[in-house]
Design a protein around this motif. Sequence first.
Motif, PDB file in Angstrom:
ATOM      1  N   SER A   8      47.108  26.943  49.073  1.00 20.44           N
ATOM      2  CA  SER A   8      46.043  26.717  48.567  1.00 20.44           C
ATOM      3  C   SER A   8      45.084  26.911  49.894  1.00 20.44           C
ATOM      4  O   SER A   8      45.309  25.690  50.442  1.00 20.44           O
ATOM      5  CB  SER A   8      45.377  26.041  47.115  1.00 20.44           C
ATOM      6  OG  SER A   8      44.281  26.173  46.943  1.00 20.44           O
ATOM      7  N   ASP A  13      41.217  26.224  44.811  1.00 20.44           N
ATOM      8  CA  ASP A  13      41.392  27.521  44.989  1.00 20.44           C
ATOM      9  C   ASP A  13      42.774  27.838  44.038  1.00 20.44           C
ATOM     10  O   ASP A  13      42.528  28.386  43.044  1.00 20.44           O
ATOM     11  CB  ASP A  13      42.182  28.146  45.980  1.00 20.44           C
ATOM     12  CG  ASP A  13      40.540  28.670  46.770  1.00 20.44           C
ATOM     13  OD1 ASP A  13      39.819  28.685  46.002  1.00 20.44           O
ATOM     14  OD2 ASP A  13      41.024  27.596  48.421  1.00 20.44           O
ATOM     15  N   SER A  17      43.269  29.136  39.665  1.00 14.50           N
ATOM     16  CA  SER A  17      43.524  30.794  40.618  1.00 14.50           C
ATOM     17  C   SER A  17      44.507  30.032  39.324  1.00 14.50           C
ATOM     18  O   SER A  17      45.075  31.476  37.972  1.00 14.50           O
ATOM     19  CB  SER A  17      43.487  30.840  41.179  1.00 14.50           C
ATOM     20  OG  SER A  17      42.115  31.420  41.991  1.00 14.50           O
ATOM     21  N   HIS A 143      41.326  32.087  53.221  1.00 20.75           N
ATOM     22  CA  HIS A 143      41.364  33.121  52.048  1.00 20.75           C
ATOM     23  C   HIS A 143      42.527  34.143  52.619  1.00 20.75           C
ATOM     24  O   HIS A 143      43.735  34.255  52.530  1.00 20.75           O
ATOM     25  CB  HIS A 143      40.988  33.135  50.732  1.00 20.75           C
ATOM     26  CG  HIS A 143      40.955  32.509  49.907  1.00 20.75           C
ATOM     27  ND1 HIS A 143      40.727  32.511  48.280  1.00 20.75           N
ATOM     28  CD2 HIS A 143      40.053  31.488  50.392  1.00 20.75           C
ATOM     29  CE1 HIS A 143      40.592  31.658  47.870  1.00 20.75           C
ATOM     30  NE2 HIS A 143      39.481  30.954  48.989  1.00 20.75           N
ATOM     31  N   ASP A 165      42.682  34.993  43.997  1.00 20.37           N
ATOM     32  CA  ASP A 165      41.949  34.534  44.086  1.00 20.37           C
ATOM     33  C   ASP A 165      40.766  33.886  42.700  1.00 20.37           C
ATOM     34  O   ASP A 165      39.785  35.135  42.478  1.00 20.37           O
ATOM     35  CB  ASP A 165      41.113  34.301  44.830  1.00 20.37           C
ATOM     36  CG  ASP A 165      42.194  34.821  46.416  1.00 20.37           C
ATOM     37  OD1 ASP A 165      42.700  35.969  46.041  1.00 20.37           O
ATOM     38  OD2 ASP A 165      41.780  34.364  46.996  1.00 20.37           O
TER      39      ASP A 165
END
Length: 261
Positions: A8, A13, A17, A143, A165
């Motif tokens: 992550s 995140d 997600s 990311h 995401d």
Amino acid sequence: MSVILVISPHLDDAAFSVSPLLAEFADRAKIIVATVFTKSELNPAGFALACQLEKGLSAGADYMAIRRTEDIEWSKKIGVEVVHGAFAEAPHRGYHSPKELFSPALPNDELEDVLTSWFLELAQTFKPGAILCPVGVGNHVDHILVRKFARTSLESKFPLFFFKDQPYASKLNTFHVADYFGDVNAWRELRMPLSENALAKAQFAVEAYKTQIPFQFGDVGKMRNTLNEAWMQTSSLFYIHEKTDVSDVFPLIKFDQICPV
């Protein structure tokens, strides 16, 4: 028991997600969620300070310590273990505006060696049967870098799967794997139906991220509505089918569909 390693970028995140998917997995596998950018940076200034103040925290608060505590609370509710990386978020690495956060990586943002080494160390320590990583939907630089270096360091050695995401993906009208990975013919999508129990556990667990909910969603009710719609009663993972035999990777987990993307 098999091990699934989830990478992550930030401390929420993976939770936003794939919480329901991890709740389903947690009954049949050991889940390790390793978050990359969790290093405390005291006495922030400029854009880094603004990111802290807009969450309702004082300038003197240890923002990341608070977020790490939230992450631990989430992990206990969802049934996973967490590891926190010692890497600073983008506002502390020379990204000075929201626009820069969603732009290509700075030339002097030299994370490749340290991140690839850490990813390999995690994999060697936990010996996962599968690794989950963000696609990079939304193009946040943290990311994108996590996906890039996870692929270069892990893809040839471990079954590597990717998740969309959230809440970035919830804002998309369409999603095409080819936009992120190239040759669509090499990719497949796994879809796993989610039980009501997993969804309820996920909804409850993500409430742990109290510093993030007002900024990301407005309030808890709006967060639940957004994420429930995003999860859409199923959860998907994307993978290169030519490299991965799903039945070998997830022997105790049954997916609803294995289909072209």
